[in-house]
Design a protein around this motif. Structure first.
Motif, PDB file in Angstrom:
ATOM      1  N   GLN A 288      25.985  71.990  11.194  1.00 19.51           N
ATOM      2  CA  GLN A 288      27.411  71.884  10.878  1.00 19.51           C
ATOM      3  C   GLN A 288      28.091  73.249  10.960  1.00 19.51           C
ATOM      4  OE1 GLN A 288      27.364  70.015   7.026  1.00 19.51           O
ATOM      5  NE2 GLN A 288      27.325  67.938   7.860  1.00 19.51           N
ATOM      6  N   GLU A 289      27.408  74.270  10.443  1.00 23.63           N
ATOM      7  CA  GLU A 289      27.976  75.615  10.506  1.00 23.63           C
ATOM      8  C   GLU A 289      28.088  76.090  11.952  1.00 23.63           C
ATOM      9  OE1 GLU A 289      25.365  77.902   8.095  1.00 23.63           O
ATOM     10  OE2 GLU A 289      26.201  77.194   6.188  1.00 23.63           O
ATOM     11  N   LYS A 290      27.085  75.754  12.748  1.00 25.79           N
ATOM     12  CA  LYS A 290      27.109  76.136  14.158  1.00 25.79           C
ATOM     13  C   LYS A 290      28.241  75.415  14.886  1.00 25.79           C
ATOM     14  CE  LYS A 290      24.197  76.266  18.308  1.00 25.79           C
ATOM     15  NZ  LYS A 290      22.866  75.930  18.872  1.00 25.79           N
ATOM     16  N   ASP A 291      28.375  74.098  14.615  1.00 22.86           N
ATOM     17  CA  ASP A 291      29.449  73.322  15.246  1.00 22.86           C
ATOM     18  C   ASP A 291      30.815  73.838  14.800  1.00 22.86           C
ATOM     19  OD1 ASP A 291      27.547  71.783  16.472  1.00 22.86           O
ATOM     20  OD2 ASP A 291      27.687  70.106  15.070  1.00 22.86           O
ATOM     21  N   ARG A 292      30.938  74.177  13.507  1.00 27.15           N
ATOM     22  CA  ARG A 292      32.211  74.680  12.995  1.00 27.15           C
ATOM     23  C   ARG A 292      32.558  76.022  13.648  1.00 27.15           C
ATOM     24  NH1 ARG A 292      31.355  73.549   8.194  1.00 27.15           N
ATOM     25  NH2 ARG A 292      30.318  75.467   7.511  1.00 27.15           N
ATOM     26  N   ALA A 293      31.541  76.884  13.778  1.00 29.66           N
ATOM     27  CA  ALA A 293      31.773  78.180  14.413  1.00 29.66           C
ATOM     28  C   ALA A 293      32.168  77.998  15.881  1.00 29.66           C
ATOM     29  CB  ALA A 293      30.512  79.051  14.313  1.00 29.66           C
ATOM     30  N   SER A 294      31.498  77.028  16.536  1.00 26.57           N
ATOM     31  CA  SER A 294      31.823  76.751  17.937  1.00 26.57           C
ATOM     32  C   SER A 294      33.246  76.231  18.073  1.00 26.57           C
ATOM     33  CB  SER A 294      30.834  75.723  18.500  1.00 26.57           C
ATOM     34  OG  SER A 294      31.159  75.394  19.826  1.00 26.57           O
ATOM     35  N   GLN A 295      33.652  75.337  17.151  1.00 32.29           N
ATOM     36  CA  GLN A 295      35.007  74.795  17.186  1.00 32.29           C
ATOM     37  C   GLN A 295      36.038  75.879  16.907  1.00 32.29           C
ATOM     38  OE1 GLN A 295      35.958  71.642  18.075  1.00 32.29           O
ATOM     39  NE2 GLN A 295      38.002  72.555  18.016  1.00 32.29           N
ATOM     40  N   GLU A 296      35.743  76.745  15.925  1.00 34.27           N
ATOM     41  CA  GLU A 296      36.663  77.837  15.608  1.00 34.27           C
ATOM     42  C   GLU A 296      36.812  78.772  16.802  1.00 34.27           C
ATOM     43  OE1 GLU A 296      35.032  79.632  12.148  1.00 34.27           O
ATOM     44  OE2 GLU A 296      35.779  78.092  10.763  1.00 34.27           O
ATOM     45  N   ASN A 297      35.706  79.021  17.493  1.00 30.49           N
ATOM     46  CA  ASN A 297      35.758  79.881  18.673  1.00 30.49           C
ATOM     47  C   ASN A 297      36.594  79.242  19.774  1.00 30.49           C
ATOM     48  OD1 ASN A 297      34.841  82.207  20.276  1.00 30.49           O
ATOM     49  ND2 ASN A 297      33.706  80.693  21.451  1.00 30.49           N
ATOM     50  N   ALA A 298      36.409  77.912  19.945  1.00 33.94           N
ATOM     51  CA  ALA A 298      37.187  77.195  20.959  1.00 33.94           C
ATOM     52  C   ALA A 298      38.669  77.219  20.610  1.00 33.94           C
ATOM     53  CB  ALA A 298      36.691  75.753  21.081  1.00 33.94           C
ATOM     54  N   ASP A 299      38.983  77.029  19.312  1.00 32.60           N
ATOM     55  CA  ASP A 299      40.378  77.058  18.878  1.00 32.60           C
ATOM     56  C   ASP A 299      40.980  78.444  19.100  1.00 32.60           C
ATOM     57  OD1 ASP A 299      40.138  74.442  18.116  1.00 32.60           O
ATOM     58  OD2 ASP A 299      39.810  74.880  15.987  1.00 32.60           O
ATOM     59  N   LEU A 300      40.172  79.485  18.800  1.00 30.44           N
ATOM     60  CA  LEU A 300      40.653  80.853  18.977  1.00 30.44           C
ATOM     61  C   LEU A 300      40.937  81.132  20.452  1.00 30.44           C
ATOM     62  CD1 LEU A 300      41.249  83.656  17.855  1.00 30.44           C
ATOM     63  CD2 LEU A 300      38.820  84.201  18.072  1.00 30.44           C
ATOM     64  N   GLN A 301      40.028  80.697  21.321  1.00 30.95           N
ATOM     65  CA  GLN A 301      40.228  80.915  22.753  1.00 30.95           C
ATOM     66  C   GLN A 301      41.479  80.191  23.243  1.00 30.95           C
ATOM     67  OE1 GLN A 301      36.632  79.800  24.796  1.00 30.95           O
ATOM     68  NE2 GLN A 301      35.500  81.588  24.102  1.00 30.95           N
ATOM     69  N   LYS A 302      41.706  78.981  22.725  1.00 36.59           N
ATOM     70  CA  LYS A 302      42.898  78.224  23.122  1.00 36.59           C
ATOM     71  C   LYS A 302      44.158  78.936  22.646  1.00 36.59           C
ATOM     72  CE  LYS A 302      45.009  73.632  22.893  1.00 36.59           C
ATOM     73  NZ  LYS A 302      46.343  74.142  22.560  1.00 36.59           N
TER      74      LYS A 302
END
Length: 294
Positions: free
Chosen positions: A145-159
């Motif tokens: 979950q932490e990995k998925d959350r970090a991945s989502q946050e990174n994707a949101d940041l890139q967007k």
């Protein structure tokens, strides 16, 4: 002698201690849960079959009246069948390991199917207690979950960065366009000033000349040229006025869906300016001499 040795061995084997009793109980529990897992798979198989045969809306009633199952329990058994089908329990190359018992199988539902076999190998779950396995599954779930959350946050940041980059590009292009327009205005004014100075110099030179006729001709040329320059400048200003009004209209239409208040405020300002200009009596007074002359 032989009888004595046999009696001794028998006494040792038959000696009952709490450790022996606990081991026997745990063995029976383990074997029972293995049997229960196989039974749960077969029940899940049949529940899946029955649900496919029932019409929409009949499932809950059938479970209650026919097998006395809640829908949550039925869903759990059907998932166990889906994840641990009978072919998996009997195959030597099964995934997961065929030695799982019911409690282990249920806890391992928290691990994605594609990761489950490797998790079983990594954790060596056969030597783990139920509590230890539950903790290990929870830790793996939390890590994912932490990995998925970090991945989502990174994707949101890139967007966000991409969106901001697009906005910056648009603003940069708009700024460049405004600079070009400003330079055009400066150039037009500079040319007008230059022409006016040249004509003024010519007129002053002519005034010093003894030829009154040449003076009048130059004066007429000066007036005509000045009018032409002013007409060109007015045309330039009108063209920029038209472009400005169109840009204001375009920007107002862009902002209208999200900021109605700003849209209405500045639309009314445009209307107010137009009304003031149209009602300005200066336009009428300047037109009258020409009308009288005609």
């Amino acid at each position: 002698m032989t009888d004595t040795a046999t009696d001794t061995i028998t006494d040792v084997i038959s000696e009952r201690t709490t450790h022996v009793i606990a081991a026997e109980i745990n063995m029976i529990k383990y074997q029972t849960e293995k049997i229960y897992l196989a039974a749960a798979v077969e029940i899940g198989r049949r529940l899946t079959e029955a649900k496919a045969l029932l019409n929409y809306g009949e499932w809950g009633k059938w479970l209650e009246e026919s097998v006395d199952f809640s829908q949550s329990r039925a869903n759990k058994l059907m998932r166990i069948f889906k994840e641990y089908g009978a072919e998996q329990l009997t195959s030597s190359n099964s995934d997961p390991d065929p030695n799982l018992n019911y409690s282990q199988a249920v806890l391992l539902l928290g691990i994605p199917k594609e990761e489950r076999a490797q998790f079983i190998i990594d954790m060596d779950i056969e030597g783990m207690t139920k509590q230890e396995l539950r903790q290990a599954v929870n830790e793996r779930t939390q890590t994912r979950q932490e990995k998925d959350r970090a991945s989502q946050e990174n994707a949101d940041l890139q967007k966000t960065v991409k969106d901001q980059s697009g906005i910056i590009t648009e603003l940069t292009a708009e700024l460049a366009n405004l600079k070009v327009q400003l330079e055009n205005v400066k150039t037009s004014k500079a040319e007008l000033d230059k022409t006016a100075r040249e004509l003024k110099d010519s007129l002053e030179s002519l005034q010093q000349s003894s030829s009154a006729k040449g003076y009048e001709r130059m004066k007429t040329n000066f007036i005509n040229t000045s009018l032409k320059v002013r007409a060109n400048h007015i045309a330039f200003l009108c063209e920029n006025l038209d472009k400005t009004i169109k840009e204001v209209k375009h920007e107002l239409l862009q902002i209208a869906p999200n900021d109605k208040e700003t849209y209405i405020t500045y639309k009314n300002k445009v209307y107010d300016h137009l009304n003031v200009w149209l009602k300005d009596e200066t336009w009428s007074r300047q037109a009258r001499p020409g009308e009288d002359a005609q």
